[in-house]
Scaffold this motif. Structure first.
Motif, PDB file in Angstrom:
ATOM      1  N   THR A  62      38.012  38.431  38.606  1.00 22.90           N
ATOM      2  CA  THR A  62      37.392  37.117  38.697  1.00 22.90           C
ATOM      3  C   THR A  62      38.207  36.116  39.488  1.00 22.90           C
ATOM      4  O   THR A  62      37.683  35.092  39.896  1.00 22.90           O
ATOM      5  CB  THR A  62      37.118  36.547  37.295  1.00 22.90           C
ATOM      6  N   ALA A  63      39.513  36.339  39.634  1.00 23.10           N
ATOM      7  CA  ALA A  63      40.321  35.349  40.361  1.00 23.10           C
ATOM      8  C   ALA A  63      41.232  36.056  41.349  1.00 23.10           C
ATOM      9  O   ALA A  63      41.347  37.269  41.331  1.00 23.10           O
ATOM     10  CB  ALA A  63      41.167  34.552  39.374  1.00 23.10           C
ATOM     11  N   SER A  64      41.793  35.220  42.229  1.00 22.79           N
ATOM     12  CA  SER A  64      42.730  35.840  43.179  1.00 22.79           C
ATOM     13  C   SER A  64      44.123  35.270  42.931  1.00 22.79           C
ATOM     14  O   SER A  64      44.253  34.094  42.565  1.00 22.79           O
ATOM     15  CB  SER A  64      42.269  35.565  44.600  1.00 22.79           C
ATOM     16  N   TYR A  65      45.129  36.086  43.197  1.00 24.63           N
ATOM     17  CA  TYR A  65      46.510  35.701  42.840  1.00 24.63           C
ATOM     18  C   TYR A  65      47.414  35.961  44.006  1.00 24.63           C
ATOM     19  O   TYR A  65      47.204  36.862  44.809  1.00 24.63           O
ATOM     20  CB  TYR A  65      46.984  36.487  41.613  1.00 24.63           C
ATOM     21  N   ASP A  66      48.458  35.100  44.068  1.00 27.66           N
ATOM     22  CA  ASP A  66      49.459  35.277  45.120  1.00 27.66           C
ATOM     23  C   ASP A  66      50.614  36.150  44.639  1.00 27.66           C
ATOM     24  O   ASP A  66      51.384  36.664  45.451  1.00 27.66           O
ATOM     25  CB  ASP A  66      50.018  33.920  45.548  1.00 27.66           C
ATOM     26  N   LEU A  67      50.717  36.226  43.344  1.00 24.82           N
ATOM     27  CA  LEU A  67      51.884  36.931  42.809  1.00 24.82           C
ATOM     28  C   LEU A  67      51.558  37.480  41.419  1.00 24.82           C
ATOM     29  O   LEU A  67      50.858  36.825  40.663  1.00 24.82           O
ATOM     30  CB  LEU A  67      53.065  35.937  42.698  1.00 24.82           C
TER      31      LEU A  67
END
Lengths: 667, 129
Positions: A62-67
């Protein structure tokens, strides 16, 4: 606050937006610790925390992450599972392990699976550097991916462009092997582009077994410069404007070339046609026997003239060019030119106008002039073609005169013929009058001789038998004389062309029977048999009945006269378009040497007592002429001592009508 | 015995006239003579005639054909037979004679039997001699 250079560098880009961190940790205290450590190092973060595998998967979806910061040992699963999932999903998210303890093997395994680094929980101070490095590596990877993407796009664009070019383009290596060929090149040669790769350029492009010496490609191998030229590809029947651009390797050596072909066949054809047309025009201009001139409209100054003009006018070229029509006094009537130009201006052109022009020697000749206005060097000019028709006019005049003479002669001759005709008509009339006169002069005395002797013989009483016999001789000889006169007049009429036949359709059988009947008494007296045979019985013929009777009477009378025993046979039969009549007797016959002469006037084959009755010697001559008058012929077959057979054949239909009519008759 | 019938014999040849007259008188005719056309027409207008024997070739303006047509214009001669006589070599002459008003045609030299036969034939309705 950033403590290290590199970290600062990375965070500078991160500063612009929040670093989205997913913390995978089953111990909330540890998670807080880790985030605090990051914030302490200056990372602005927004963090999500998950413990279970399900939560992890859910967040990622559902979400995007950088780390991602993850503990290794989680309740029921491990970081390895998380890494597996990322790899499986193709998600490239920097992944740093933050764990209490980790064996070397597990550490190596995680790094292999894509983890960027690992930090032990008891040494969290190292975390910012590890994160910084992981982010930087990710940034580098992204950059590389973008670059790769741009390269791929550029390659695609280039290929598309290459193939979109309408002109055939090929890339050659330094030995002339085709490295690439666009669609147009392949289409030109009727193959797929890949089929061209590696083949020699002169084999494929020029259709030759050796290089084409005139090919620009050969030139650049010598000069190394861009070369361009028209190449005729004989195997294609086309001309190409071919340009060759050298390709150089980094050291500046020639590594190949770009070979571009632009089809200029149509243009070349058009150019050639134009050139030929111009040549033809120039040739026509030079060799035309007609005078062709180009002169300005206003002054009449000659710009160009052809040899035909010089020949016709008698001037030399330098005497004409640059001079005006009026200086040369070419028009016999100078006002004529103004009229001509007016007409050309109004109608655009003038054709075949008859003009009089004056040559250098002052001779006036006749010409047919056609002209139109054209622009030459920006000035209106008159292009004129003049044909010298002086000789033609003279010839026409001669023909006219000859015709006139001829007509005159015809008229004279006609008049002569008219005169001759009239003379002939007069002569005919005279002949006719002469015959009439002769007839009267001969018959009138006979009238008395015959009449009075008959009167005496019939009515006189007291004549002695001897006197009666003598008187009989007078009467008989008078009758013979009358027969002679009749035949002679008949023959004269026929021979002078005065007899016109009175054509009728005659039934042959009846006519012959009737004629034979007239001889019944004489046949009986001589005890001769007779027969009549007509085939077919209903045979009919076009003839003059009286003349036909005359012919047959003559022949039958002859046959009876020369026959003492036997009889006569009369026959008629259809033979093609003729009717063949014959009269056969069993008489004395005619000797071969006499057969040709029996039709002569007064020829008598027999003068002996064997014959009975007296002939005039004209009967056969008359019969022959009457047959001929009908368009037929008369002949005979005879055996002396056995008999004769006279034949004549007449056309069944009337021949072409004889022209003219007999002259007037007198009683 | 009825009155003699009258025949006009026209011929410029005296002997021919004499021959015809001799024969016709033998068979009971009274003959009057003329030697040219004009005289013949004049006589025919004057003397009642029963027959004309007319040679077609006559001297002067009025030849035999002309004389025949002139006689035919005289109502008194309306029913009188005219026997034409001709020595012409032109056999078509017979037609012209009939066209001019002649009743019969004899060629010259005259066959006496034929003349007698013609005369009797042409004058039979009035009774023979």
């Amino acid at each position: 606050m950033p403590k290290t250079g590199p970290a600062k560098k990375v965070t500078s880009s991160v500063e612009e937006r929040l670093l989205r961190v997913l913390v995978v940790e089953d111990n909330p205290a540890d998670a807080e610790l880790v985030l605090r450590e990051l914030k302490k190092a200056g990372f602005a973060c927004s963090a999500d925390k998950v413990e279970t595998r399900e939560e992890f998967l859910n967040r990622l979806d559902t979400a995007s992450y950088d780390l991602i910061l993850a503990d290794y040992n989680l309740r029921g699963w491990t970081a390895t599972d998380a890494l597996d999932y990322l790899q499986q999903q193709g998600k490239d998210i920097p992944f740093v392990l933050v764990t209490g303890t980790l064996g070397d093997e597990a550490a190596v395994e995680c790094i292999k699976q894509g983890a960027a680094d690992y930090v032990l929980k008891d040494r969290l101070a190292r975390l910012p550097a590890a994160v910084d490095r992981a982010l930087r590596e990710k940034a580098q990877r992204d950059e590389a991916a973008q670059l790769q993407d741009r390269i791929l796009r550029a390659k695609k664009e280039w290929e598309l462009t290459f193939d979109s070019v309408a002109d055939p383009v090929v890339l050659l290596d330094d030995e002339g092997h085709i490295q690439r060929a666009n669609r147009a090149a392949a289409a030109l040669l009727g193959v797929e582009p890949r089929q061209l790769i590696g083949r020699l350029c002169y084999e494929t492009l020029h259709g030759r077994e050796d290089p084409l010496p005139t090919c620009p490609h050969q030139l650049i191998r010598k000069t190394g410069e861009v070369a361009r030229g028209d190449v005729y590809e004989s195997h294609l029947g086309k001309v190409f404007d071919t340009s060759v651009t050298p390709l150089r390797d980094p050291s500046g050596g020639l590594s190949g070339c770009i070979y571009v072909m632009h089809d200029v066949t149509e243009r070349k054809r058009a150019e050639q046609a134009l050139r030929q047309s111009e040549e033809k025009f120039a040739k026509a201009f030079r060799s035309s026997p007609d005078a062709i001139t180009l002169a300005t409209v206003g002054e009449g100054r000659y710009v160009e003239v052809n040899p035909g003009f010089l020949r016709l006018s008698g001037y030399r070229r330098e005497e004409v060019i640059g001079h005006t029509v009026f200086e040369l006094n070419l028009w016999a009537d100078p006002a004529g030119r103004a009229g001509l130009i007016e007409q050309v201006r109004q109608q655009g052109a003038v054709s075949n106008r008859e003009i009089a022009f004056q040559t250098k020697t002052g001779e006036v000749r006749t010409g047919l002039l056609s002209a139109e206005l054209i622009e030459f060097d920006g000035e209106p000019c008159l292009l004129a073609i003049t044909r010298d028709i002086t000789e033609r006019r003279q010839a026409e005049e001669q023909v006219r005169q000859l015709n006139q003479e001829l007509e005159q002669r015809v008229a004279e001759r006609t008049a002569q013929l008219q005169t001759a005709n009239e003379a002939l008509a007069r002569a005919n009339q005279m002949k006719s009058d002469f015959l009439a006169d002769m007839s009267h002069e001969l018959r009138t005395p006979l009238n008395s001789i015959l009449g009075f002797s008959e009167l005496l013989l019939e009515r006189a009483t007291g004549l002695t038998p001897k006197q009666r016999d003598d008187l009989g001789i007078v009467h008989r000889k008078g009758q013979h004389l009358l027969a002679l006169v009749n035949d002679l007049l008949d023959l004269s009429q026929i021979e002078s062309g005065q007899v016109l036949l009175d054509w009728n359709l005659i039934p042959v059988q009846d006519t012959l029977a009737c004629i034979l009947d007239a001889f019944a008494v004489r046949l009986r007296e001589k005890n001769l048999k007779h027969s009549l045979e007509v085939t077919p019985p209903d045979l009919r013929i076009h003839a003059d009945p009286r003349r036909l009777e005359e012919i047959l009477t003559n022949l039958i009378a002859n046959a009876i006269r020369f026959t003492q025993r036997g009889g006569i046979a009369v026959r008629a039969r259809a033979v093609n378009q003729h009717v063949e009549f014959s009269v056969e007797d069993t008489g004395i016959g005619i000797r071969a040497e006499d057969q040709a002469r029996v039709f002569d006037k007064f020829f008598q084959a027999h003068h002996s007592a064997e014959t009975s009755g007296i002939g005039t010697g004209l009967g056969l001559a008359i019969a022959k002429r009457l047959v001929e008058l009908h368009g037929g012929r008369l002949w005979l077959e005879s055996t002396p001592g056995t008999g004769s057979r006279f034949f004549f054949a007449l056309p069944r239909s009337q021949p072409l009508p004889a022209p003219g009519s007999p002259p007037g008759e007198r009683p | 015995m009825t009155a003699l019938r009258t025949v006009l014999v026209v011929d410029d040849d005296a002997e021919s006239r004499r021959l015809a007259v001799r024969l016709l008188e033998e068979i009971g005719w009274r003959a009057v003579e003329a030697s040219d056309g004009r005289a013949a027409v004049e006589l025919a207008g004057r003397v009642p005639l029963d027959l004309v024997l007319l040679d077609l070739r006559l001297p002067g303006e009025v030849d035999g054909l002309r004389a025949a047509s002139l006689m035919r214009q005289n109502p008194a001669l309306y029913g009188v037979p005219i026997i034409a006589v001709s020595a012409s070599p032109y056999k078509d002459f017979r037609h012209r004679a009939f066209a001019a008003g002649c009743t019969a045609f004899l060629s010259k030299p005259i066959n006496l039997k034929e003349l007698q036969h013609q005369v009797e034939l042409l004058t039979f309705p009035r009774g023979g001699p």
